[in-house]
Design a protein around this motif. Structure first.
Motif, short mmCIF file in Angstrom:
data_model
loop_
_atom_site.label_atom_id
_atom_site.label_comp_id
_atom_site.label_asym_id
_atom_site.label_seq_id
_atom_site.Cartn_x
_atom_site.Cartn_y
_atom_site.Cartn_z
N GLY A 16 -79.72 27.83 99.41
CA GLY A 16 -79.81 26.41 99.14
C GLY A 16 -80.80 25.70 100.04
N GLN A 17 -81.38 26.40 101.01
CA GLN A 17 -82.37 25.82 101.90
C GLN A 17 -83.76 26.35 101.60
N TYR A 247 -81.83 27.81 93.46
CA TYR A 247 -80.95 26.81 94.07
C TYR A 247 -81.71 25.53 94.36
N THR A 248 -82.90 25.67 94.95
CA THR A 248 -83.71 24.50 95.29
C THR A 248 -84.19 23.80 94.03
N THR A 250 -82.62 23.71 91.18
CA THR A 250 -81.46 22.99 90.66
C THR A 250 -81.24 21.70 91.43
N THR A 251 -81.33 21.76 92.75
CA THR A 251 -81.15 20.57 93.58
C THR A 251 -82.19 19.51 93.25
N GLU A 252 -83.45 19.94 93.11
CA GLU A 252 -84.53 18.99 92.79
C GLU A 252 -84.31 18.34 91.43
N ARG A 254 -81.41 17.91 89.87
CA ARG A 254 -80.25 17.02 89.93
C ARG A 254 -80.56 15.70 90.65
N GLN A 255 -81.47 15.73 91.59
CA GLN A 255 -81.77 14.53 92.36
C GLN A 255 -82.75 13.59 91.66
N ARG A 281 -72.20 23.47 94.71
CA ARG A 281 -72.82 22.60 95.70
C ARG A 281 -74.18 22.11 95.25
N VAL A 282 -74.99 22.98 94.65
CA VAL A 282 -76.32 22.54 94.21
C VAL A 282 -76.27 21.85 92.85
N GLY A 283 -75.12 21.93 92.17
CA GLY A 283 -74.97 21.18 90.93
C GLY A 283 -75.28 21.94 89.66
#
Length: 308
Positions: A16-17, A247-248, A250-252, A254-255, A281-283
């Protein structure tokens, strides 16, 4: 090597990082290779091997390891090089890929390095298509080649890409033919497997080669005034990818309010160490281990049904 993987179970904090850790190894010669620590169970001196009649030449034999009989693949031979000949002084990396546990025979194992996915790059242009690289990076000024293990496994033990008869239904055909799916995967073999599976259902697919490329593509749609969740009923993304992992990505997604409502399925060979809480956690909406065409088809068809 006894303690080189002692803390593997604690390394999930990197997830996730946009970071990973590579286990570096050599085949024959000075070239360094790398494998994601997340896929490694243990490293040991080459065990006693029992030959298996009529098996692929790449399979140097089977070994009994901790009560399980595992196939041991010569990674040098699998990638078109000469077979490793000094088995006594060779090592075996026990890995889990695509719900299969097996061993990779290598000449030597070096160390573990902490990397950023942004420093993991696609293979250089000009290497052609008949290669076994999924990515490259540099460690201490030396190039490290990351092998496309999915291509190796597809050649040694091919899996069916066809969906079984009975999966789906006639009445679903009209709905699948109007559906589009975005596929993100750095392995050419994995992309082809997914494409053939979904095209067999009549679904239109668009492919991107890594997370960074996919994010730029989605932002391009937004710049054109399009809404990604209306262009695609879902995005199916690998986790391990150069430049930006799943993971990253997905995070991008979602944001970003313009595409945050996309349905995301993470589809990865990281089955043995996968942490379901990280998906939440990452959505991401769902997770599926590679590669089971019926399971993948059913997830996609379920998505069509829920959006119909």
């Amino acid at each position: 090597m006894a303690g080189v993987l002692d803390s593997v179970n604690q390394r999930t904090q990197l997830v996730g990082q946009n970071r990973l850790e590579l286990l570096l190894f050599r085949l024959e010669g000075k070239q360094l290779y790398g494998i994601n620590v997340f896929k490694v169970r243990e490293v040991l001196q080459c065990p006693r091997l029992t030959l298996m009649p009529k098996s692929s030449p790449v399979v140097r034999g089977v070994a009994n390891i901790r009560g399980s009989t595992l196939s041991i693949l010569d990674l040098s031979l699998a990638t078109g090089k000469a077979a490793l000949d000094d088995l006594t002084n060779s090592f075996t990396i026990i890995v889990e890929y695509n719900n299969r546990v097996l061993g990779f025979l290598v000449h030597s194992v070096e160390r573990i390095v902490n990397m950023n996915w942004e420093d993991i790059l696609p293979p250089p242009q000009g290497v052609g298509t008949d290669h076994y690289l999924t990515a490259v990076t540099h460690v201490d000024g030396q190039m490290v080649e990351i092998i496309d293990v999915e291509k190796v496994l597809a050649e040694v033990a091919p899996v069916s890409e066809q969906v079984s008869v009975g999966v789906g239904s006639v009445e679903m055909h009209d709905r699948t033919s109007s559906s589009r799916v975005l596929i993100v995967d750095d392995s050419s073999v994995a992309r082809k497997q997914i494409v053939r599976c979904l095209q067999g259902l009549g679904i239109e697919v668009v492919t991107q080669n890594d997370g960074r490329q996919a994010l730029n593509y989605l932002k391009g749609l937004i710049a054109e005034g399009k809404k990604p969740s209306e262009e695609f009923m879902m995005m199916i993304s690998d986790i391990e990818m150069p430049e930006m992992d799943g993971y990253t990505l997905t995070t991008e997604v979602r944001q970003d309010p313009a595409m945050g409502d996309m349905h995301i399925l993470l589809h990865t060979s990281l089955s043995g160490v996968f942490n379901l809480s990280m998906v939440q956690r990452v959505g991401a909406d769902d997770f599926l281990a590679k590669f089971q065409p019926d399971d993948l088809a059913n997830r996609v068809l379920d998505r069509i049904r829920t959006t119909g």
